[in-house]
Scaffold this active site. Structure first.
Site, PDB file in Angstrom:
ATOM      1  N   THR A   2       0.861  -1.184   0.000  1.00  0.00           N
ATOM      2  CA  THR A   2       0.000   0.000   0.000  1.00  0.00           C
ATOM      3  C   THR A   2       0.902   1.240   0.000  1.00  0.00           C
ATOM      4  O   THR A   2       1.928   1.276   0.678  1.00  0.00           O
ATOM      5  CB  THR A   2      -0.936   0.036   1.227  1.00  0.00           C
ATOM      6  OG1 THR A   2      -0.157   0.154   2.427  1.00  0.00           O
ATOM      7  CG2 THR A   2      -1.809  -1.206   1.297  1.00  0.00           C
ATOM      8  N   GLY A   3       0.511   2.247  -0.785  1.00  0.00           N
ATOM      9  CA  GLY A   3       1.346   3.451  -0.851  1.00  0.00           C
ATOM     10  C   GLY A   3       2.692   3.148  -1.481  1.00  0.00           C
ATOM     11  O   GLY A   3       3.733   3.396  -0.883  1.00  0.00           O
ATOM     12  N   GLY A   4       2.657   2.643  -2.717  1.00  0.00           N
ATOM     13  CA  GLY A   4       3.917   2.249  -3.371  1.00  0.00           C
ATOM     14  C   GLY A   4       4.262   3.101  -4.567  1.00  0.00           C
ATOM     15  O   GLY A   4       5.064   2.687  -5.404  1.00  0.00           O
ATOM     16  N   THR A   5       3.684   4.303  -4.650  1.00  0.00           N
ATOM     17  CA  THR A   5       3.926   5.124  -5.842  1.00  0.00           C
ATOM     18  C   THR A   5       5.124   6.051  -5.699  1.00  0.00           C
ATOM     19  O   THR A   5       5.644   6.545  -6.703  1.00  0.00           O
ATOM     20  CB  THR A   5       2.672   5.958  -6.167  1.00  0.00           C
ATOM     21  OG1 THR A   5       2.288   6.665  -4.976  1.00  0.00           O
ATOM     22  CG2 THR A   5       1.528   5.090  -6.627  1.00  0.00           C
TER      23      THR A   5
ATOM     24  N   GLY B   5       8.631   7.252  -2.787  1.00  0.00           N
ATOM     25  CA  GLY B   5       9.352   7.047  -1.534  1.00  0.00           C
ATOM     26  C   GLY B   5       9.685   5.598  -1.206  1.00  0.00           C
ATOM     27  O   GLY B   5      10.138   4.822  -2.057  1.00  0.00           O
ATOM     28  N   ILE B   6       9.462   5.249   0.053  1.00  0.00           N
ATOM     29  CA  ILE B   6       9.851   3.928   0.575  1.00  0.00           C
ATOM     30  C   ILE B   6       9.081   2.806  -0.135  1.00  0.00           C
ATOM     31  O   ILE B   6       9.649   1.756  -0.461  1.00  0.00           O
ATOM     32  CB  ILE B   6       9.595   3.886   2.099  1.00  0.00           C
ATOM     33  CG1 ILE B   6      10.531   4.859   2.823  1.00  0.00           C
ATOM     34  CG2 ILE B   6       9.777   2.462   2.640  1.00  0.00           C
ATOM     35  CD1 ILE B   6      10.127   5.170   4.278  1.00  0.00           C
TER      36      ILE B   6
ATOM     37  N   TYR C 143       0.861  12.548  14.471  1.00  0.00           N
ATOM     38  CA  TYR C 143       1.479  11.511  13.620  1.00  0.00           C
ATOM     39  C   TYR C 143       2.058  10.403  14.497  1.00  0.00           C
ATOM     40  O   TYR C 143       1.819   9.212  14.261  1.00  0.00           O
ATOM     41  CB  TYR C 143       2.567  12.170  12.776  1.00  0.00           C
ATOM     42  CG  TYR C 143       3.407  11.236  11.947  1.00  0.00           C
ATOM     43  CD1 TYR C 143       2.875  10.579  10.840  1.00  0.00           C
ATOM     44  CD2 TYR C 143       4.753  11.032  12.245  1.00  0.00           C
ATOM     45  CE1 TYR C 143       3.662   9.740  10.066  1.00  0.00           C
ATOM     46  CE2 TYR C 143       5.541  10.196  11.477  1.00  0.00           C
ATOM     47  CZ  TYR C 143       4.995   9.550  10.381  1.00  0.00           C
ATOM     48  OH  TYR C 143       5.776   8.719   9.615  1.00  0.00           O
TER      49      TYR C 143
HETATM   50  N1  LIG Z   1      10.134   9.488   5.164  1.00  0.00           N
HETATM   51  C1  LIG Z   1      10.286   9.414   6.473  1.00  0.00           C
HETATM   52  O1  LIG Z   1      11.085  10.161   7.071  1.00  0.00           O
HETATM   53  C2  LIG Z   1       9.515   8.408   7.266  1.00  0.00           C
HETATM   54  C3  LIG Z   1       9.903   8.146   8.575  1.00  0.00           C
HETATM   55  C4  LIG Z   1       9.200   7.225   9.329  1.00  0.00           C
HETATM   56  C5  LIG Z   1       8.122   6.556   8.766  1.00  0.00           C
HETATM   57  N2  LIG Z   1       7.755   6.825   7.484  1.00  0.00           N
HETATM   58  C6  LIG Z   1       6.595   6.112   6.952  1.00  0.00           C
HETATM   59  O2  LIG Z   1       6.923   5.528   5.724  1.00  0.00           O
HETATM   60  C7  LIG Z   1       5.724   5.339   4.951  1.00  0.00           C
HETATM   61  C8  LIG Z   1       6.002   5.768   3.530  1.00  0.00           C
HETATM   62  O3  LIG Z   1       6.258   7.159   3.518  1.00  0.00           O
HETATM   63  P1  LIG Z   1       7.325   7.851   2.581  1.00  0.00           P
HETATM   64  O4  LIG Z   1       8.270   8.548   3.449  1.00  0.00           O
HETATM   65  O5  LIG Z   1       7.822   6.912   1.552  1.00  0.00           O
HETATM   66  O6  LIG Z   1       6.397   9.001   1.962  1.00  0.00           O
HETATM   67  P2  LIG Z   1       5.743   9.244   0.535  1.00  0.00           P
HETATM   68  O7  LIG Z   1       6.781   9.295  -0.510  1.00  0.00           O
HETATM   69  O8  LIG Z   1       4.835  10.398   0.734  1.00  0.00           O
HETATM   70  O9  LIG Z   1       4.901   7.917   0.291  1.00  0.00           O
HETATM   71  C9  LIG Z   1       3.645   7.711   0.832  1.00  0.00           C
HETATM   72  C10 LIG Z   1       2.913   6.736  -0.049  1.00  0.00           C
HETATM   73  O10 LIG Z   1       1.635   6.477   0.544  1.00  0.00           O
HETATM   74  C11 LIG Z   1       0.638   6.774  -0.404  1.00  0.00           C
HETATM   75  N3  LIG Z   1      -0.582   7.187   0.263  1.00  0.00           N
HETATM   76  C12 LIG Z   1      -0.816   8.265   1.050  1.00  0.00           C
HETATM   77  N4  LIG Z   1      -2.089   8.269   1.445  1.00  0.00           N
HETATM   78  C13 LIG Z   1      -2.669   7.172   0.890  1.00  0.00           C
HETATM   79  C14 LIG Z   1      -3.970   6.621   0.923  1.00  0.00           C
HETATM   80  N5  LIG Z   1      -4.964   7.200   1.608  1.00  0.00           N
HETATM   81  N6  LIG Z   1      -4.194   5.482   0.236  1.00  0.00           N
HETATM   82  C15 LIG Z   1      -3.216   4.877  -0.472  1.00  0.00           C
HETATM   83  N7  LIG Z   1      -1.975   5.354  -0.540  1.00  0.00           N
HETATM   84  C16 LIG Z   1      -1.713   6.487   0.146  1.00  0.00           C
HETATM   85  C17 LIG Z   1       1.233   7.839  -1.294  1.00  0.00           C
HETATM   86  O11 LIG Z   1       0.571   7.879  -2.535  1.00  0.00           O
HETATM   87  P3  LIG Z   1      -0.551   8.985  -2.896  1.00  0.00           P
HETATM   88  O12 LIG Z   1       0.014  10.309  -2.486  1.00  0.00           O
HETATM   89  O13 LIG Z   1      -0.752   8.792  -4.345  1.00  0.00           O
HETATM   90  O14 LIG Z   1      -1.779   8.615  -2.138  1.00  0.00           O
HETATM   91  C18 LIG Z   1       2.650   7.299  -1.440  1.00  0.00           C
HETATM   92  O15 LIG Z   1       2.681   6.261  -2.381  1.00  0.00           O
HETATM   93  C19 LIG Z   1       4.648   6.130   5.679  1.00  0.00           C
HETATM   94  O16 LIG Z   1       3.813   5.252   6.405  1.00  0.00           O
HETATM   95  C20 LIG Z   1       5.421   7.016   6.623  1.00  0.00           C
HETATM   96  O17 LIG Z   1       4.686   7.363   7.775  1.00  0.00           O
HETATM   97  C21 LIG Z   1       8.424   7.727   6.720  1.00  0.00           C
END
Ligand SMILES: NC(=O)c1ccc[n+]([C@@H]2O[C@H](COP(=O)([O-])OP(=O)(O)OC[C@H]3O[C@@H](n4cnc5c(N)ncnc54)[C@H](OP(=O)(O)O)[C@@H]3O)[C@@H](O)[C@H]2O)c1
Length: 249
Positions: free
Chosen positions: A12-15, A17-18, A150
């Protein structure tokens, strides 16, 4: 032998970042990957980026109807799901005295209710040996201004991870979490963090923020049989930020 050879994986959320880095890594390790997202622009970019590697599906991780449909589609197509990476998440920063109610509701909907919905919908499709990986955050282990809502959603998610692990252990399904520190992804700009993620680097003992691949490799470890005797665990991947004091700092 690849680590996820022949496995069916949903992220889920694979478009971006991580999640995007994990999709590429899981596919390189032999998995058939489906990723989700909601933003039409990043969905389109991901479809190009992941062509031949993963299927990209519009699906809101916080919507019961859409998660149930995603599970029905996976069941109809593959008959099972071996790896479920519950990675979709959002950040809404603000002091507890200032943040608005809508931000709290939306954070809980995507970061906590969504993973619960996914566990409920996908667990029946997961065979013995399957793995659920949850993306929490180191933020819920420290009290820090602005990140409280958060962090609280991620604390709830960490708790859900342990309960899901206990409830699914009998079925042979493992549930673990990766708990990142600051990682360079679009999430910080979306949250309006003016300094950007690099502002955190001076607080990290290893001297840098994380890259998406740093987290994807740990997600792969938890998804694969390399972690076959682990369940209910949450692995910090934060360059030492939570547990260590920086020398001279
Ligand atoms: N980056 C950090 O510093 C960090 C640190 C700790 C934990 N995390 C966690 O890592 C995870 C990934 O985050 P990221 O840092 O890679 O950020 P990101 O690049 O913003 O990725 C978030 C992903 O989740 C998707 N998303 C958001 N809302 C959604 C929804 N309602 N339904 C389906 N997809 C959804 C986004 O796609 P759309 O925008 O298209 O919906 C995107 O693919 C998150 O859970 C975040 O809390 C990140």
């Amino acid at each position: 032998m690849k680590k996820l050879d022949g496995k069916i994986a949903i992220i889920t959320g694979g478009t971006t970042g991580i999640g995007l880095a994990s999709a590429k890594l899981f596919a390189a390790e032999g998995a058939r990957v489906t990723v989700t997202g909601t933003n039409p622009q990043t969905l389109a970019t991901a479809r190009r980026d992941l062509e031949g590697l993963a299927e990209v599906v519009a699906s809101d991780a916080g919507s019961a109807a859409e998660i149930e449909q995603l599970a029905r589609d996976a069941g109809a197509r593959h008959g099972r799901v071996d790896v479920l990476f519950l990675n979709a998440g959002i950040t809404r920063y603000g002091l507890l005295t200032a943040i608005d109610e809508q931000a709290v509701d939306e954070s809980l909907r995507v970061n906590f209710k969504g993973p619960w919905l996914a566990v409920r919908s996908f667990a029946p499709l997961m065979p013995r040996g399957a793995s659920i990986v949850v993306n929490t955050s180191m933020t819920h282990l420290v009290g820090r201004p602005y990140t409280g809502v958060y962090a609280a959603t991620k604390a709830a998610l960490a708790s859900l991870t342990r309960t899901a692990a206990a409830e699914l252990a009998g079925a042979g399904v493992r549930v673990n979490a990766v708990s990142p520190g600051p990682v360079d992804t679009p999430i910080h700009a979306k949250a309006g963090l003016a300094a950007g993620v690099q502002g955190w680097a001076s607080q990290i003992p290893l001297g840098r923020v994380g890259a998406p691949d740093d987290i994807a490799r740990v997600a792969l470890f938890l998804a694969s049989d390399d972690s076959s005797f682990m369940t209910g665990e949450e692995l910090l991947v934060d360059g030492g930020m939570t547990r260590l004091l920086r020398q001279g700092g």
